[in-house]
Design a protein around this motif. Structure first.
Motif, mmCIF file in Angstrom:
data_model
loop_
_atom_site.group_PDB
_atom_site.id
_atom_site.type_symbol
_atom_site.label_atom_id
_atom_site.label_comp_id
_atom_site.label_asym_id
_atom_site.label_seq_id
_atom_site.Cartn_x
_atom_site.Cartn_y
_atom_site.Cartn_z
ATOM 1 N N SER A 315 104.293 -19.281 0.955
ATOM 2 C CA SER A 315 104.898 -18.404 -0.045
ATOM 3 C C SER A 315 105.666 -17.284 0.648
ATOM 4 O O SER A 315 106.742 -16.886 0.216
ATOM 5 C CB SER A 315 103.804 -17.857 -0.963
ATOM 6 N N MET A 390 99.875 -12.574 -8.162
ATOM 7 C CA MET A 390 100.493 -13.889 -8.294
ATOM 8 C C MET A 390 101.707 -13.818 -9.224
ATOM 9 O O MET A 390 102.766 -14.375 -8.927
ATOM 10 C CB MET A 390 99.478 -14.899 -8.858
ATOM 11 N N LEU A 394 105.579 -14.399 -8.322
ATOM 12 C CA LEU A 394 106.356 -15.363 -9.087
ATOM 13 C C LEU A 394 107.616 -14.720 -9.656
ATOM 14 O O LEU A 394 108.597 -15.398 -9.927
ATOM 15 C CB LEU A 394 105.477 -15.914 -10.213
ATOM 16 N N SER A 431 108.074 -22.207 -7.534
ATOM 17 C CA SER A 431 106.957 -21.395 -7.068
ATOM 18 C C SER A 431 105.897 -21.224 -8.153
ATOM 19 O O SER A 431 104.719 -20.998 -7.844
ATOM 20 C CB SER A 431 107.443 -20.033 -6.574
ATOM 21 N N TYR A 435 101.723 -20.664 -7.817
ATOM 22 C CA TYR A 435 101.121 -19.361 -8.148
ATOM 23 C C TYR A 435 100.243 -19.463 -9.392
ATOM 24 O O TYR A 435 99.147 -18.917 -9.439
ATOM 25 C CB TYR A 435 102.210 -18.315 -8.395
#
Lengths: 505, 659
Positions: A315, A390, A394, A431, A435
């Protein structure tokens, strides 16, 4: 407010201009001296951590003081810049450093890594970062980069008894040395093309279109990009990152993923916008490709990870891609977007690693996302914070991550890079695939391993980091105005002022 | 601007603070009913006092332009600038007084009515929130702010209709109201898009100033805008074809029906047309549509009200019908008349609902005391209640005379004015004579069904049950007090706008002139001779008298049987009782096909079959597969890494040097 004019040719002036760096260096030396005698027992270790924290706070204080006082160079800045960009990046690194030290205090004790030199290395790395963010000369960029890298190589391997940690450090060192070669060669070629290593002087040289067209310049810029690409873990120079992030102790990983990466970017943004702002043809396309590759590969591979620490490593690569988009815009607006995003990114990354460190054990590299199942029932606040991190990673509305991503998109679109903006959005969609499962696991799945939740422990420092990061991310998600103004003003100062008399050669 | 008008934000902030405090109390200390009452009633009372001061300041200023108080920029986005701004002018002043004044009385009444309810704090929190949104609606100085209030009152309406949500029917009624309003709101939104596209602004002052330049009178754009706005009104104000939610909305507590579903929220559509009267004046066809829909709704709902047994359902259809009159008024361009009927209706319909609430309250307690489960709202279970509830019976009779249009009472003047203005417009087009006739017939039915309601409820023998009779009591003073005040207003409210043939005539008309002048500019002058006006007044008197007399003559309360023993209805009576089967028709023609389409086609075929399996899961599988391939390259060997590093560096340098 009248700006504070600083004469950089006088010893008093240069001392004042380098005050944060001097404070940190002095602090580190004192620390080394003391722990030479006192390093045996956990109390000494605690003291070293506290002492470092104070040093970082004092440095932050001097940065804020110089920033507020409006420190301005009296003449051309030869080695060190005095502008909003330097102060903003310095503040971001210091916040990242403070968070890492707060985390480390509890963590190192728990994992029995009682090496007080850890803190001295953090301080030295910090000096390197500050120099990178404030460099007005390529030589200072290189000095800062090496100072930071050497310290971080050791930090990555600080857990000496762990083979993983040692392997990570060695890999990082070998590849890092390789990359430094590219960087140095790039600096040499730029010097060859323009006859100077001063960033503003290079920019003034490039007003001459003949120089812009020299292949030596393009080759030099390319070499620099390879060097920086390694430091910020851009694809295809990223392959060290997952292994190193995975093997290093979690507070070090947080420090690397947040502050070290931001420092690499700060230097890249400075060199690209200040020195090579007129030679965008030499680097914009390559940065464009690096950004696309980094976003796509980082996100795709992150999707395939089941272990949280490794997923966060990928990430962090993906986020390097987003930040490269801000660079590819090649405008001061992109610089501003970078500042805001780097700030938000530092908070959310450090926060996520802090939660990871709380829940996991023994380096955390074996902690699966499935281990977080049902965590929300037992640890509602911790889960909430991780959910915030998270969502912010994101780029979910209501969090600072969203505002940051929006700024990057705006910078890309305004620079005519609409395709890149579309890629950012597409990559963000990908993503969500890694997440959101973390949040889903915590809130929507039944608990399987009760001991994970029971064992989750955060020392006071870690708790402070998690709470502060979550609150600030939410706050700047709905009320970003003040931070946006600061980022905008600081980014603008990257542009070279029109006329400077008395060029040094 | 008079300094007191700067304080208009306080009017809005007070109920919001009340909502916050009561909302908090409902979560942490729901039993603190005294504090809840003090906060709930106190904030609205304070808002009423501030409103009085503001209206006084406004009256003293003799302003021809509205005062706009801008609090902050809300959406600065390119050409679109939306400020959180409140507009104080003669029109919003009238609405402010109605909302805070009638709202205050209903809050006081609720203290008694809801006293025994477990959700007391939640109730007052919602009620305060409603007042807040309603004030935002009437004060908003641009379309988006008005829309925020518009949606907010819809939300509160939903929350309060389903207040006793543990009964499924109540929750369903809330949903129905919410969904039907969505249809209207879509129209409102489309109208806003058109307005912004045409005028480049959404602020009232700018839109109304630019409208004459950008729109051709009677042109397609302005007509479309007006009709879409009116679609929004039909949802919010329960007009044909979107009226069916309002009778179901009676599932909420009765004071809610009085406040939201009679006096204030449902009149928002009338207010919207009054506010945008310039636009409607420039679209005569849209105006005629509004008037026609209003007149037809007035008659349609009145026929259904003839045969309802539930006392609140009678009043609900009566509200739909009376709202029709208001739209008839604003539709023919008589903005002041429509607003006049809005005000008087707020008085007498709130009174009727609260009176009905008082009756239901009494019956509910009686049945509760004897542990019988009978319908406390069915008029067949009432009868003769005037013996035990003399106050309620008297004030409700006053309200009935007002709504029936008996001379001297407020409803007589306001309804007559709407009809007279319609009649006057007959010179322009014969359609308006027809609308006048429809309105007159509806007035006859109004007098009839209201008298029927009173006869069945308060007169004749009692059908509640022998054991229950001893438990029926007059309501406490917190409930009868507001009734008496509203009764006084229902009686004398007519003086606000007396007909021209009387001295001191047309006060409200003159008061609203600064708001309506711009629209009146586009309308031909309509005028009635005094002779015609006297004739119409006389006719209205005859109609009211006829309706009441007919009900008195033909209905015999003594023949009624309690609901449990009553025979089934047949023929026309059944048709009316079942509300012309409109709900069933909607269900068959619209709801079921839509649900089928969503369920079988859109969900199972398109969504689950195509999008989910191929698009979502398929792309996810591909992405994950690519990711796995990517992680194979991550061998852990430094040699591999260096290889990729060098290949990457070479490619990069190649790319960098080929420009």
């Amino acid at each position: 407010m009248t700006p504070m004019l600083i004469d950089l040719s006088a010893p008093a002036g240069i001392t004042l201009a380098l005050l944060p760096e001097i404070v940190l260096t002095g602090w580190a030396l004192i620390l080394l001296l003391v722990i030479g005698w006192r390093h045996g027992d956990p109390d000494h270790h605690r003291w070293a951590g506290g002492f470092t924290l104070v040093g970082l706070l004092v440095a932050l204080g001097t940065v804020l003081w110089l920033w507020r006082a409006g420190a301005t160079p009296d003449g051309l800045p030869l080695m060190i810049a005095l502008d909003g960009f330097r102060w903003a990046t310095a503040a971001i690194f210091l916040i990242g450093g403070i968070a890492a030290v707060l985390l480390a205090q509890g963590y190192l004790g728990r994992e029995r890594i009682l090496v007080p030199e850890f803190y001295a290395l953090v301080l030295f790395a910090m000096v390197g970062m500050l120099l990178m963010g404030g460099a007005a000369d390529l030589i200072v960029v290189f000095l800062g980069l090496e100072l930071m890298s050497l310290s971080v190589y050791v930090l990555a391997g600080i857990k000496r008894r762990s083979p993983q940690s040692a392997e990570a450090a060695l890999k990082y060192f070998l590849l890092g040395a390789f990359a430094s070669g590219f960087l140095l060669y790039g600096i040499a070629l730029l010097y060859g093309a323009t006859g100077t290593t001063n960033l503003q002087a290079i920019a003034l040289q490039l007003a001459d279109s003949e120089i812009v067209g020299r292949p030596m310049l393009a080759l030099g810029a390319g070499m620099l990009l390879v060097g920086f690409g390694f430091k910020v873990s851009a694809v295809p120079f990223h392959m060290w990152a997952p292994d190193v992030y995975d093997g290093a102790p979690t507070p070090v990983t947080a420090y690397m993923a947040a502050a070290v990466k931001a420092a690499g970017f700060a230097a890249l943004v400075r060199v690209a916008l200040t020195a090579l702002g007129d030679a965008t043809a030499a680097w914009q396309t390559t940065v464009w490709w690096l950004a696309v590759l980094t976003m796509v590969v980082g996100n795709l591979v992150a999707l395939a990870q089941r272990r949280l620490k490794r997923m966060l490593a990928y990430s962090s690569i993906a986020h390097a891609g987003y930040l490269l988009v801000a660079v590819a815009a090649a405008t001061t607006q992109g610089g501003s977007a970078f500042l805001f995003y780097a700030f938000a990114y530092t908070l959310m990354t450090v926060g996520a690693f802090a939660v990871l460190a709380a829940v996991g054990r023994d380096g955390e590299s074996d902690l699966l996302i499935d281990d977080f199942n049902g965590l929300a029932e037992r640890r509602p606040w911790l889960s909430f914070a991780l959910a915030v991190f998270m969502l912010s990673l994101l780029g979910f509305p209501g969090t600072a991550g969203f505002i940051g991503k929006w700024l990057i998109l705006a910078a890309a679109v305004d620079a005519g890079q609409a395709t890149l903006a579309v890629m950012v959005v597409g990559a963000s969609v990908l993503s969500a695939g890694y997440y959101l499962p973390v949040i889903m696991a915590m809130y929507m799945k039944p608990s399987e391993r009760a001991e994970v939740a029971e064992g989750a422990r955060l020392a006071r420092g870690g708790r402070l980091v998690v709470a502060a990061a979550a609150v600030v991310l939410l706050l700047f998600g709905v009320w970003p105005n003040r931070a946006l103004d600061v980022a905008r003003d600081s980014g603008r100062q990257l542009a070279v002022p029109g006329v400077i008399i008395g060029l040094p050669r | 601007m008079p300094p007191v008008i700067e304080w208009v934000w306080l009017v809005v902030a007070l109920p919001l603070a009340g909502f916050a405090a009561n909302g908090l109390l409902s979560l942490v200390q729901p039993s603190a009913k005294r504090a809840v009452s003090a906060i709930g009633v106190g904030t609205v009372a304070a808002a009423f006092v501030v409103t009085l001061a503001i209206v006084r300041g406004l009256a003293g200023a003799h302003a021809s332009d509205p005062f706009v108080v801008t609090l902050w920029q809300w959406i600065p986005l390119g050409d679109l600038r939306v400020a959180v701004a409140f507009q104080v002018d003669q029109l919003s002043a009238v609405m402010l007084l109605v909302v805070t004044g009638v709202g205050l009385l209903i809050h006081v009444f609720s203290v008694g009515y809801m006293r025994a309810d477990d959700g007391y704090a939640r109730y007052f929190a919602y009620l305060n929130l409603f007042v807040f949104f309603m004030l935002v609606l009437v004060l908003g100085a641009n379309f988006p702010i008005l829309f925020v209030g518009w949606e907010g009152v819809g939300l509160c309406s939903y929350l309060l209709i389903g207040f006793w949500f543990d009964v499924k029917a109540n929750a369903d009624a809330g949903k129905k109201a919410f969904l039907m309003n969505r249809i209207g709101d879509a129209g409102f939104l489309i109208a806003m898009f058109f307005i912004f596209q045409a005028t480049g602004s959404l602020a009232f002052d700018e839109v109304f100033a630019r409208a004459p330049r950008v729109f051709a009178i009677g042109g397609p754009t302005i007509t479309a805008i007006a009709l879409f706005l009116f679609l929004g009104c039909t949802g919010k104000s329960a007009q044909i074809p979107l009226y069916t939610w309002l009778p179901d909305a009676m599932a909420g507590p009765t004071p809610v029906s009085a406040l939201i579903h009679a006096a204030t929220m449902v009149t928002a559509g009338v207010y919207l047309i009054a506010r945008t009267n310039v636009l409607f004046a420039m679209a005569p066809i849209a105006g005629a549509v509004v008037a026609t829909v209003g007149a037809v709704t007035a008659l349609w709902a009145a026929t259904i009200a003839l045969k309802q047994w539930d006392i609140k359902k009678v009043l609900a259809y009566s509200t739909v019908s009376q709202l029709g009159y208001m739209f008839l008024g604003v539709g023919v361009g008589a903005i002041a008349s429509g607003m006049f009927h809005l005000v008087t209706h707020a008085f007498f319909k709130a009174l009727l609902f609260l009176g009905a609430g008082s009756v239901i309250h009494a019956l509910h307690h009686a049945y509760h005391a004897t542990h019988r489960h009978e319908d406390a709202q069915d008029m067949r279970n009432m009868g003769g209640l005037r013996r035990w509830m003399p106050w309620t019976a008297s004030v409700m009779w006053l309200a009935t005379l007002a709504i029936a249009g008996v001379p001297g009472f407020s409803g007589f003047f306001s309804k007559d004015e709407v009809l007279a203005m319609t009649f006057a417009k007959g010179h322009e087009h014969v359609l308006f004579y027809g609308l006048w006739a429809v309105g007159a017939v509806a007035a006859l039915l109004t007098a009839f069904y209201m008298t029927r309601l009173m006869l069945y409820t308060f007169h004749g023998p009692n059908r509640t049950g022998a054991a229950e009779q001893g438990h029926v009591h007059e309501a406490p003073w917190v409930m009868t007090g507001p009734l008496v005040i509203l009764a006084a207003l229902s009686v004398v409210g007519g003086v606000l706008n007396l007909p021209e043939v009387l001295p001191q005539s047309g006060w409200l008309h003159h008061w609203l002139e600064p708001v309506t002048a711009a629209g009146d500019f586009f309308r031909p002058d309509t005028h009635l001779s005094h002779g015609t006006e006297w004739a119409l007044l006389g006719l209205a008197t005859v109609i009211a008298g006829l309706g009441i007399a007919a009900a008195w003559r033909f209905l015999t309360p003594a023949d009624l049987k309690p609901a449990a023993e009553a025979p089934a209805e047949t023929g026309l009576q059944k048709l009316l009782l079942r509300k012309w089967y409109v709900d069933e028709i909607y269900d068959t023609l619209i709801v079921r096909p839509l649900v089928w389409l969503s369920d079988v086609v859109l969900w199972r075929r398109v969504d689950a079959g195509a999008i989910d399996s191929v698009g979502v899961n398929g792309s996810a599988r591909v992405a994950r597969g690519l990711g796995v391939i990517g992680s194979w390259l991550q061998t852990g060997h430094v040699g591999t890494y260096v290889f990729f590093f060098v290949v990457g560096a070479l490619l990069l340098l190649r790319a960098a040097t080929r420009f």
